[in-house]
Each structure stands twice: as C-alpha cells, then as structure tokens.
Design a protein around this motif. Structure first.
Motif, PDB file in Angstrom:
ATOM      1  N   MET A   1      60.848  23.460 -31.029  1.00  0.00           N
ATOM      2  CA  MET A   1      60.115  22.593 -30.108  1.00  0.00           C
ATOM      3  C   MET A   1      60.835  22.587 -28.761  1.00  0.00           C
ATOM      4  SD  MET A   1      59.424  19.379 -32.673  1.00  0.00           S
ATOM      5  CE  MET A   1      61.167  19.113 -32.913  1.00  0.00           C
ATOM      6  N   VAL A   2      60.054  22.434 -27.694  1.00  0.00           N
ATOM      7  CA  VAL A   2      60.594  22.394 -26.341  1.00  0.00           C
ATOM      8  C   VAL A   2      60.735  20.937 -25.918  1.00  0.00           C
ATOM      9  CG1 VAL A   2      60.173  23.074 -23.948  1.00  0.00           C
ATOM     10  CG2 VAL A   2      59.485  24.584 -25.796  1.00  0.00           C
ATOM     11  N   VAL A   3      61.883  20.612 -25.317  1.00  0.00           N
ATOM     12  CA  VAL A   3      62.137  19.257 -24.833  1.00  0.00           C
ATOM     13  C   VAL A   3      62.073  19.278 -23.313  1.00  0.00           C
ATOM     14  CG1 VAL A   3      63.796  17.359 -24.766  1.00  0.00           C
ATOM     15  CG2 VAL A   3      63.613  18.777 -26.820  1.00  0.00           C
ATOM     16  N   PHE A   4      61.172  18.461 -22.757  1.00  0.00           N
ATOM     17  CA  PHE A   4      61.015  18.349 -21.306  1.00  0.00           C
ATOM     18  C   PHE A   4      61.738  17.115 -20.795  1.00  0.00           C
ATOM     19  CE2 PHE A   4      56.570  20.336 -21.838  1.00  0.00           C
ATOM     20  CZ  PHE A   4      57.070  21.604 -21.694  1.00  0.00           C
ATOM     21  N   GLN A   5      62.125  17.180 -19.528  1.00  0.00           N
ATOM     22  CA  GLN A   5      62.713  16.020 -18.860  1.00  0.00           C
ATOM     23  C   GLN A   5      62.262  16.064 -17.410  1.00  0.00           C
ATOM     24  OE1 GLN A   5      66.960  15.801 -19.091  1.00  0.00           O
ATOM     25  NE2 GLN A   5      67.103  14.220 -17.551  1.00  0.00           N
ATOM     26  N   SER A   6      61.950  14.909 -16.863  1.00  0.00           N
ATOM     27  CA  SER A   6      61.555  14.894 -15.454  1.00  0.00           C
ATOM     28  C   SER A   6      62.792  15.070 -14.586  1.00  0.00           C
ATOM     29  CB  SER A   6      60.848  13.580 -15.108  1.00  0.00           C
ATOM     30  OG  SER A   6      61.748  12.500 -15.230  1.00  0.00           O
ATOM     31  N   GLN A   7      62.598  15.793 -13.493  1.00  0.00           N
ATOM     32  CA  GLN A   7      63.678  15.944 -12.529  1.00  0.00           C
ATOM     33  C   GLN A   7      63.609  14.753 -11.594  1.00  0.00           C
ATOM     34  OE1 GLN A   7      62.934  19.700 -10.625  1.00  0.00           O
ATOM     35  NE2 GLN A   7      63.736  20.882 -12.313  1.00  0.00           N
ATOM     36  N   ASP A   8      64.769  14.254 -11.194  1.00  0.00           N
ATOM     37  CA  ASP A   8      64.783  13.136 -10.254  1.00  0.00           C
ATOM     38  C   ASP A   8      64.171  13.581  -8.937  1.00  0.00           C
ATOM     39  OD1 ASP A   8      66.018  11.463 -12.062  1.00  0.00           O
ATOM     40  OD2 ASP A   8      68.024  12.036 -11.417  1.00  0.00           O
TER      41      ASP A   8
ATOM     42  N   LEU B   1      54.399  27.566 -24.349  1.00  0.00           N
ATOM     43  CA  LEU B   1      53.471  28.496 -25.008  1.00  0.00           C
ATOM     44  C   LEU B   1      54.217  29.651 -25.669  1.00  0.00           C
ATOM     45  CD1 LEU B   1      50.557  28.584 -22.417  1.00  0.00           C
ATOM     46  CD2 LEU B   1      50.392  27.834 -24.798  1.00  0.00           C
ATOM     47  N   ASP B   2      55.289  30.122 -25.045  1.00  0.00           N
ATOM     48  CA  ASP B   2      56.098  31.195 -25.639  1.00  0.00           C
ATOM     49  C   ASP B   2      56.736  30.738 -26.951  1.00  0.00           C
ATOM     50  OD1 ASP B   2      55.449  32.830 -23.509  1.00  0.00           O
ATOM     51  OD2 ASP B   2      57.375  32.569 -22.481  1.00  0.00           O
ATOM     52  N   VAL B   3      57.244  29.520 -26.974  1.00  0.00           N
ATOM     53  CA  VAL B   3      57.881  28.988 -28.193  1.00  0.00           C
ATOM     54  C   VAL B   3      56.834  28.784 -29.284  1.00  0.00           C
ATOM     55  CG1 VAL B   3      59.085  26.970 -29.151  1.00  0.00           C
ATOM     56  CG2 VAL B   3      59.857  27.981 -26.996  1.00  0.00           C
ATOM     57  N   ILE B   4      55.659  28.306 -28.916  1.00  0.00           N
ATOM     58  CA  ILE B   4      54.579  28.141 -29.897  1.00  0.00           C
ATOM     59  C   ILE B   4      54.192  29.495 -30.488  1.00  0.00           C
ATOM     60  CG2 ILE B   4      52.142  27.521 -30.159  1.00  0.00           C
ATOM     61  CD1 ILE B   4      52.699  25.284 -28.043  1.00  0.00           C
TER      62      ILE B   4
ATOM     63  N   ALA C   1      49.349  24.375 -28.698  1.00  0.00           N
ATOM     64  CA  ALA C   1      48.999  25.450 -27.768  1.00  0.00           C
ATOM     65  C   ALA C   1      47.831  25.041 -26.878  1.00  0.00           C
ATOM     66  CB  ALA C   1      48.670  26.728 -28.533  1.00  0.00           C
ATOM     67  N   MET C   2      46.870  24.344 -27.443  1.00  0.00           N
ATOM     68  CA  MET C   2      45.735  23.876 -26.645  1.00  0.00           C
ATOM     69  C   MET C   2      46.202  22.863 -25.602  1.00  0.00           C
ATOM     70  SD  MET C   2      42.834  23.634 -29.637  1.00  0.00           S
ATOM     71  CE  MET C   2      41.709  22.681 -28.670  1.00  0.00           C
ATOM     72  N   ALA C   3      47.092  21.959 -25.989  1.00  0.00           N
ATOM     73  CA  ALA C   3      47.615  20.967 -25.042  1.00  0.00           C
ATOM     74  C   ALA C   3      48.431  21.637 -23.936  1.00  0.00           C
ATOM     75  CB  ALA C   3      48.474  19.938 -25.786  1.00  0.00           C
ATOM     76  N   ALA C   4      49.250  22.606 -24.294  1.00  0.00           N
ATOM     77  CA  ALA C   4      50.048  23.319 -23.300  1.00  0.00           C
ATOM     78  C   ALA C   4      49.147  24.122 -22.365  1.00  0.00           C
ATOM     79  CB  ALA C   4      51.053  24.235 -23.982  1.00  0.00           C
TER      80      ALA C   4
END
Length: 148
Positions: A46-53, A21-24, A119-122
């Motif tokens: 854009m923000v890139v997410f990754q799942s943590q193991d 949301l901050d980046v948006i 922003a709505m999705a976040a």
C-alpha cells in the motif's frame, strides 16, 4: 508566480497517483505468488501519502529574506510503500511444492476486488489532477492574452 506553484501541486498529485497505480498493478500481478525472495507468500503493498506543508507567499518571501531554502508550494508526497499486515490466506493443496506438512499453501493477501476498487479511485484522482492542470493551462493562456 503562483501558477508555477499550482502546477507543482498538480504535478505532485499526478506523480503520487501514478505510483499508487503502479503498486496496485504489482499487487494484481503477484496475487498468486506463493514464494518470494524474502521467503513466504507475497504481501499486498500500500502507498502512504502525506500532504506537503504549504507556505503562503508572505512566508515564502520571509524564508527567502532569511536565506532559508524552504519554499515548497504544497501538494502531496509519497512517504512510504508499506506491506499490508493482514493474514495470508491458507489454501489446501498438498500437491503444491510450497505446501506445509498439513498440505496448506500460504497465498497472498491480495483481494482482486479491493485492488480494482483502489485502481478506480486512483484513476479518478489522476483524472481530476489532469482536469485541474488543463484548467490551469487555460487560465494561464487567457492571462497571457490580456497583455496583447
């Protein structure tokens, strides 16, 4: 203490969505910025997410027994904030000081509709994490009441 792991997972989701949301917000703020410190118009980020193991409790016990420090509970982490490589928009405005020789100004590649949808999705993802946290809090409270 599985509930602590669950809180950590929910907390990582809250943190990641807040950063998104901050980046948006930064993108929306700079939708008309034609000059940046790096030169040229602002580029959408854009923000890139990754799942943590996630380790099972047995794997965590093995890691502790081996003296390893890896006991991450899972969740999500932000791996990078990247610039959108899409083309910048050209707008004809010969009076603008940033106009090129032909009178065109490079405008940021920020699309307000896309930013609002993101922003709505976040916001929905953040809200889902808050709901999960509240449910976890209620379950923990009920579990503590059993011992009374």
């Amino acid at each position: 203490m599985a509930f602590l792991n669950s809180m950590s997972v929910v907390g990582s989701g809250l943190t990641a969505q807040q950063l998104r949301l901050d980046v948006i917000s930064e993108n929306i703020t700079n939708q008309n910025t034609t000059r940046t410190e790096g030169g040229g118009a602002y580029r959408r980020k854009m923000v890139v997410f990754q799942s943590q193991d996630s380790l099972t409790p047995f794997q965590q016990a093995l890691e502790r027994a081996r003296g390893g420090g890896r006991t991450d509970p899972g969740g999500v982490q932000v791996t990078a904030i990247v610039e959108d490589p899409s083309d910048l928009k050209l707008v004809y405005d010969p009076t603008n000081p940033d106009a090129n020789a032909e009178g065109y100004v490079e405008m940021p590649n920020v699309d307000l509709v896309k930013e609002i949808a993101d922003a709505m999705a976040a916001s929905q993802a953040y809200s889902a994490n808050v709901t999960a946290f509240n449910v976890l809090k209620q379950v923990t409270a009920k579990g503590l009441e059993i011992g009374k």
